[in-house]
Design a protein around this motif. Structure first.
Motif, PDB file in Angstrom:
ATOM      1  N   GLY A  18       0.819  -1.217   0.000  1.00  0.00           N
ATOM      2  CA  GLY A  18       0.000   0.000   0.000  1.00  0.00           C
ATOM      3  C   GLY A  18       0.840   1.249   0.000  1.00  0.00           C
ATOM      4  O   GLY A  18       2.050   1.241   0.160  1.00  0.00           O
ATOM      5  N   ARG A  19       0.192   2.407  -0.174  1.00  0.00           N
ATOM      6  CA  ARG A  19       0.864   3.696  -0.202  1.00  0.00           C
ATOM      7  C   ARG A  19       1.203   4.125   1.208  1.00  0.00           C
ATOM      8  O   ARG A  19       0.641   3.660   2.180  1.00  0.00           O
ATOM      9  CB  ARG A  19      -0.047   4.746  -0.846  1.00  0.00           C
ATOM     10  N   GLU A  21       1.768   6.627   3.735  1.00  0.00           N
ATOM     11  CA  GLU A  21       0.987   7.737   4.176  1.00  0.00           C
ATOM     12  C   GLU A  21       1.786   8.942   4.569  1.00  0.00           C
ATOM     13  O   GLU A  21       2.898   9.019   4.296  1.00  0.00           O
ATOM     14  CB  GLU A  21       0.101   7.527   5.337  1.00  0.00           C
ATOM     15  N   ARG A 267      -3.474  -4.212   0.460  1.00  0.00           N
ATOM     16  CA  ARG A 267      -4.917  -4.002   0.578  1.00  0.00           C
ATOM     17  C   ARG A 267      -5.345  -3.892   2.035  1.00  0.00           C
ATOM     18  O   ARG A 267      -6.253  -3.116   2.366  1.00  0.00           O
ATOM     19  CB  ARG A 267      -5.663  -5.140  -0.125  1.00  0.00           C
ATOM     20  N   GLU A 270      -4.388  -0.447   3.184  1.00  0.00           N
ATOM     21  CA  GLU A 270      -5.331   0.556   2.687  1.00  0.00           C
ATOM     22  C   GLU A 270      -6.565   0.633   3.579  1.00  0.00           C
ATOM     23  O   GLU A 270      -7.080   1.718   3.862  1.00  0.00           O
ATOM     24  CB  GLU A 270      -5.744   0.239   1.243  1.00  0.00           C
ATOM     25  N   LYS A 273      -5.798   2.430   6.636  1.00  0.00           N
ATOM     26  CA  LYS A 273      -5.590   3.848   6.383  1.00  0.00           C
ATOM     27  C   LYS A 273      -6.921   4.605   6.319  1.00  0.00           C
ATOM     28  O   LYS A 273      -7.026   5.747   6.786  1.00  0.00           O
ATOM     29  CB  LYS A 273      -4.830   4.049   5.069  1.00  0.00           C
TER      30      LYS A 273
END
Length: 345
Positions: A18-19, A21, A267, A270, A273
């Motif tokens: 995932g990204r 943050e 996932r 995410e 998040k």
């Protein structure tokens, strides 16, 4: 790679990475014990009272030694986990894997229908109120299989998104003040419960043995028994502290960084998040929180423990034992205080 495998940190990153943050508001402080005769920075002389960088969970949750452990013994030690999620192989990996390991490919466990069914059963047992969509537990159950299959599909495809949270204010225990309670929709509570069933054992494995707040098979009475044991050993100074508005002030980026130390499924990251940034419907327009994790959300107690966990070894370096607890003797809606106590000789 089989689903739910644990890899060493040196393993290549997952392509799906995932990204970047607790209804709870304050956090009551831990019990910290210190023997002055040991000097500043000592670990303490009492048995089992130290916090170290080694696996810190006391039996039966502790990490075993090098001997082969029968599958039945491992299952008995982790009897509280969801059997639909945690297979014998996964539990063995959990116990024997290195502490620097990361878990990949967990979303398939979250969205598995047996896990979602068990998650709904837990949500139903609590008989919580409806969220912003006004769908009650009873109404959700009328088309249960269709609703769960829809949830599973959206989680697999990455199209799932949590709805806004309904804000409700409840009176603080022993005070005239009120604390905010966030009420997610039933569907979102099911997803969070399924997510917690997958993640909780991974972090429980290394939580400090003297942490009792919001943890399976632990409560404030266990914390009090620990304090009583310390007093019997000669510790007699106690400092009881409350971390004010703890749930409301957890920084999102730092929290996610803590989660990423063990979780590498993009996932899942995410999901973790977006849950703390769900829109809060307190007015007609609502607002999006910039920090904190929703009080009342199923996954919030686990996230609060993950973020606070590094405080245990920091206190141990000063020669203290911090015993974290929550007042679980109060009615469920009023259980908002998780905090530390400090006992010194």
């Amino acid at each position: 790679m089989n689903q739910g495998d644990l890899r060493a940190e040196e393993s290549p990153s997952s392509p799906g990475k995932g990204r970047e943050e607790r209804g709870q508001a304050g956090v009551t402080a831990p019990v910290v014990a210190r023997k002055w005769r040991n000097g500043h920075g000592a670990k303490g002389a009492q048995e089992g009272g130290d916090v170290t960088d080694e696996p810190r969970q006391a039996p039966p949750d502790g990490v075993p030694g090098s001997r082969a452990i029968p599958a039945g013994e491992i299952r008995a030690r982790w009897a509280w986990v969801e059997a639909e999620v945690w297979t014998e192989r996964m539990l063995t990996t959990l116990e024997q894997g290195g502490r620097r390991g990361k878990w990949y490919s967990l979303m398939d466990k979250v969205c598995a229908l047996p896990n979602l069914r068990q998650a709904f059963a837990r949500v139903k047992a609590k008989q919580g109120a409806a969220g912003v969509d006004h769908v009650t537990v009873t109404e959700f159950e009328r088309h249960l299989e269709a609703n769960l299959e829809k949830l599973a599909r959206s989680l697999r495809e990455g199209s799932y998104g949590p709805q806004a949270i309904r804000r409700h204010w409840i009176r603080k225990l022993g005070s005239q003040e009120k604390r905010p309670l966030g009420i997610p929709t039933v569907r979102d509570r099911v997803v969070q419960t399924a997510l917690r069933a997958v993640l909780e054992p991974i972090f429980e494995r290394d939580f400090a043995a003297h942490s009792y707040g919001f943890r399976p098979n632990r409560g404030c009475k266990d914390a009090l028994r620990r304090v009583d044991g310390l007093l019997a050993k000669g510790y007699h100074w106690i400092v009881d502290a409350d971390l004010k508005s703890y749930f409301d002030t957890i920084p999102h980026s730092h929290l996610l960084a803590r989660v990423k130390e063990k979780i590498a499924d993009g996932r899942v990251l995410e999901l973790l998040k977006v849950f703390p940034t769900q829109k809060v419907m307190e007015t007609a327009e609502g607002w999006v929180p910039e920090e904190g994790t929703p009080q009342g959300a199923v996954v919030s107690p686990l996230l609060s423990n993950i973020y606070l966990d590094p405080l245990d070894p920091q206190m141990a370096q000063q020669g203290y034992e911090m015993i974290r607890y929550t007042d679980d003797c109060a009615p469920r809606a009023q259980r908002a205080e998780e905090g530390p106590m400090c006992v010194t000789a």
